[in-house]
Design an enzyme around this catalytic site. Structure first.
Site, PDB file in Angstrom:
ATOM      1  N   LEU A  46       0.858  -1.178   0.000  1.00  0.00           N
ATOM      2  CA  LEU A  46       0.000   0.000   0.000  1.00  0.00           C
ATOM      3  C   LEU A  46       0.897   1.231   0.000  1.00  0.00           C
ATOM      4  O   LEU A  46       1.928   1.255   0.673  1.00  0.00           O
ATOM      5  CB  LEU A  46      -0.895   0.021   1.243  1.00  0.00           C
ATOM      6  N   ASP A  47       0.507   2.265  -0.738  1.00  0.00           N
ATOM      7  CA  ASP A  47       1.249   3.524  -0.704  1.00  0.00           C
ATOM      8  C   ASP A  47       1.296   4.055   0.725  1.00  0.00           C
ATOM      9  O   ASP A  47       0.392   3.778   1.526  1.00  0.00           O
ATOM     10  CB  ASP A  47       0.568   4.570  -1.590  1.00  0.00           C
ATOM     11  N   PRO A  48       2.324   4.831   1.084  1.00  0.00           N
ATOM     12  CA  PRO A  48       2.373   5.426   2.429  1.00  0.00           C
ATOM     13  C   PRO A  48       1.096   6.185   2.789  1.00  0.00           C
ATOM     14  O   PRO A  48       0.637   6.130   3.936  1.00  0.00           O
ATOM     15  CB  PRO A  48       3.583   6.359   2.354  1.00  0.00           C
ATOM     16  N   ALA A  50      -1.905   5.490   1.909  1.00  0.00           N
ATOM     17  CA  ALA A  50      -3.050   4.593   2.049  1.00  0.00           C
ATOM     18  C   ALA A  50      -3.096   3.918   3.415  1.00  0.00           C
ATOM     19  O   ALA A  50      -2.077   3.714   4.075  1.00  0.00           O
ATOM     20  CB  ALA A  50      -3.015   3.541   0.950  1.00  0.00           C
ATOM     21  N   ARG A 180      -4.980   5.331  -8.011  1.00  0.00           N
ATOM     22  CA  ARG A 180      -4.523   6.693  -8.319  1.00  0.00           C
ATOM     23  C   ARG A 180      -4.686   7.002  -9.806  1.00  0.00           C
ATOM     24  O   ARG A 180      -5.038   8.123 -10.180  1.00  0.00           O
ATOM     25  CB  ARG A 180      -3.056   6.863  -7.911  1.00  0.00           C
TER      26      ARG A 180
END
Length: 321
Positions: A46-48, A50, A180
């Site tokens: 997961l992106d930071p 998220a 995104r």
């Protein structure tokens, strides 16, 4: 003699509720340390920015993490309209500002475009590699490289609400889908631009949302165990899901105890199976009357069960820190 790995031989899956602002690898290492596990791996970063469900596989469970990487995911996302950023989320720099001017009908038409099977060009700010380097490294140097579109499927795209310039959606999608990118593409279709300001993964495969646990909760349980002068595993291990839940959708093939030793040595064995099984179809292997999960395999052209990935059953404890 090879040195045994540090940590316990503990097998299972933790459904971590990742907090915003941390990398998935940082979260993984914390979970590994809390459980004192000899081995750990996550099932799709997961992106930071998220939050939400990050299944962490421990021990032999790491052998089946790929199957969760391939699983469907569900996200709740909020997009800020009127601004486009270089990363397509709020961690990036605003590169364009435009007026918000679309009708409800135009919004619904745009949303419908993303439903079903489509092609998606991944963001430059992704971990996909080009000539051995992650795309985001090129992006940080201002270099754009060619990316091929990839097939994705959006099974559901539900409109949750529009408040001011913030649009919230619920998206159930296939593996490899970049939320995104969906938001960035949607913003361009609406003519105003958009970027992600909140992203929460609410589901991976069929794992229950209610079984998620935060790092803070894990840390509190470790502290509680120390206060009670008991091993933290007493409080932590009940949180683990069985590792075969990662392959719960695979058909089961049960191997009788009498021929189990041959299978566990890597030999293909003949067992009674469902006639509907196809050659090379992945199956979940269990042993004996207790149906103990031991790995996955395939049915070969000769009608034999061929082991593909088997777990190791440990008889000795691993070293501790």
């Amino acid at each position: 003699m090879a040195r045994r790995p540090k940590g316990r031989f503990i097998d299972g899956i933790v459904l971590l509720d990742k907090s915003t602002g941390m990398s998935s690898n940082f979260a993984l290492q914390r979970v590994k340390r809390f459980f004192n596990a000899n081995k750990a791996g996550h099932t799709g970063a997961l992106d930071p920015l998220a939050t939400g469900m990050l299944p962490v596989c421990l021990g032999e469970g790491t052998k089946f993490s790929q199957h969760l990487l391939d699983a469907d995911k569900r996200y709740l996302v909020t997009a800020k309209l009127g601004e486009r950023t270089d990363t397509s989320d709020s961690d990036g720099e605003v590169v364009q500002t435009r007026a918000i001017d679309f009708t409800e009908a135009q919004l619904l038409t745009a949303l419908d475009f993303f439903r079903g099977e489509t092609q998606q060009v991944p963001s430059m700010y992704s971990a996909l590699k080009y000539q051995g380097q992650p795309l985001y490294k090129y992006a940080r140097e201002g270099i754009e490289v060619p990316r091929e579109s990839r097939p994705i499927t959006v099974f559901e795209l539900n409109f949750i609400g529009l408040e001011g310039d913030e649009l919230t959606l619920d998206i159930h999608c296939s593996k490899g889908t970049y939320i995104r990118t969906i938001i960035d593409d949607l913003g361009e279709m609406l003519g105003c631009g958009a970027h992600v300001i909140m992203l929460r993964r609410t589901q991976v495969a069929q794992y229950p949302y209610a079984r998620m646990v935060t790092l803070e909760q894990l840390e509190a349980l470790v502290a509680q165990a120390h206060e009670q002068q008991i091993d933290p595993s007493v409080l932590l291990d009940p949180l683990l899901l069985p590792m075969d839940t990662a392959v719960a959708d695979f058909p089961e093939v049960n191997v009788p105890d009498a021929i189990a030793p041959y299978l566990m040595q890597g030999q293909a064995v003949r067992v009674p199976v469902n006639a509907d099984l196809k050659t090379d179809e992945l199956v979940r292997i269990t042993l004996g009357d207790i149906r103990r999960f031991v790995g996955i395999g395939t049915m070969n052209e000769d009608g034999l069960l061929a082991p593909k990935r088997l777990i190791v059953i440990h008889d000795e404890p691993a070293e501790t820190d």
